[in-house]
Write an enzyme that holds these catalytic residues in place. Structure first.
Site, PDB file in Angstrom:
ATOM      1  CG  HIS A 133      -5.864  -2.209   8.685  1.00 21.85           C
ATOM      2  ND1 HIS A 133      -6.002  -0.905   9.122  1.00 21.85           N
ATOM      3  CD2 HIS A 133      -4.535  -2.486   8.825  1.00 21.85           C
ATOM      4  CE1 HIS A 133      -4.836  -0.434   9.498  1.00 21.85           C
ATOM      5  NE2 HIS A 133      -3.928  -1.370   9.338  1.00 21.85           N
ATOM      6  CG  ASN A 139      -9.057  -1.429  11.655  1.00 18.25           C
ATOM      7  OD1 ASN A 139      -8.113  -2.101  11.241  1.00 18.25           O
ATOM      8  ND2 ASN A 139      -9.487  -0.335  11.033  1.00 18.25           N
ATOM      9  CD  GLU A 142      -8.816   0.994   7.530  1.00 17.37           C
ATOM     10  OE1 GLU A 142      -8.629  -0.009   8.263  1.00 17.37           O
ATOM     11  OE2 GLU A 142      -8.389   2.120   7.805  1.00 17.37           O
ATOM     12  CG  ASP A 194      -0.310  -0.530   2.495  1.00 19.97           C
ATOM     13  OD1 ASP A 194       0.935  -0.556   2.556  1.00 19.97           O
ATOM     14  OD2 ASP A 194      -1.047  -0.885   3.423  1.00 19.97           O
TER      15      ASP A 194
END
Ligand code: F6R
Length: 241
Positions: free
Chosen positions: A138, A136, A143, A67
């Site tokens: 990810h 979370n 996400e 990313d």
């Protein structure tokens, strides 16, 4: 899924670097999928040390990073391109032409994402994908959402990710609010996946992702169905398993 539980962060880093080095030794022209963030820094240090000792060469390696922040140029010191140059590429014998990070400031982001997918395919696919784990759930910047994203795409970051990443910026207002990331489909196509998580702060999400329900609300949970996935944890991250 195979779990390896190590004592400390340093042990996790050594174990991960050993697995990556074995991959390179068994296929010197391997395609590696790479991650940024705090977790793999020790792994990259170990790999650089192995290179310096003559145990491993990156000469024929191709890399694709997961990313990049939207809006950051590769020269920006918070960009993931900069991170990779600083922590790995500048310190080993890799040919930078074969290192790929999604462009954060492309004029045509849609085409950039399509081209990224094509480039991975043309390189023969990812042999080993290294991952960290967000608080979370990810992986990459996929996400929590309603459906697993398939391919490389643009994504708006959640507040919790922006807050988690603000530690690396002067202020939270400087943290980019969007990114480009490989999709879950891209990650799942990797022949081998190696996920690292360390520290007590990851214990809860480790349990949720790898012992809980497979759901796009916890993106890493999809790895439960990957045919060759190794999770390396320190004792703290494994404490709720
Ligand atoms: C980084 C990435 C992210 C991180 C995750 C964990 O390229 O894709 O998914 O792996 O946010 O970050 P750290 O390691 O900083 O806790």
């Amino acid at each position: 899924m195979q779990f390896i539980i190590e004592e400390t962060y340093e042990d996790v880093s050594r174990a991960a670097a050993d697995i990556i080095a074995e991959q390179i030794q068994s296929k010197p022209a391997a395609v590696l999928g790479l991650a940024t963030g705090s977790t793999p820094i020790g792994t990259y240090e170990e790999l650089v040390a192995k290179f310096k000792r003559g145990e491993v060469s990156f000469e024929d390696i191709t890399t694709f990073n997961l990313d990049e922040y939207a809006g950051l140029d590769g020269d920006h010191d918070q960009s993931y391109r900069w991170f990779m140059n600083h922590h790995l590429f500048d310190n080993v014998d890799i040919d930078k032409v074969r290192t790929h990070v999604p462009s954060g400031n492309s004029d045509d982001p849609e085409k950039m994402c399509e081209d990224y997918e094509k480039a991975i395919e043309e390189a023969g696919g990812v042999d080993l994908q290294l991952l960290g784990l967000g608080h979370n759930g990810h992986i990459g910047f996929n996400e929590p959402c309603d459906e697993f994203p398939v391919a490389t795409h643009y994504v708006e970051l959640t507040r919790s990710t922006i807050e988690a990443n603000s530690r690396l910026f002067n202020s939270i207002d400087e943290v980019p609010t969007a990114a480009y990331t490989m999709g879950i489909g891209t990650i799942m196509k990797a022949k081998k996946v190696l996920l690292l998580a360390t520290g007590e702060g990851k214990a809860e999400i480790v349990k949720k992702a790898f012992k809980g329900e497979v759901t796009p609300q916890v993106p890493a949970s999809i790895l439960q169905s990957h045919p060759d996935c190794t999770i390396i944890l320190d004792k703290e991250a494994a404490s709720q398993l």
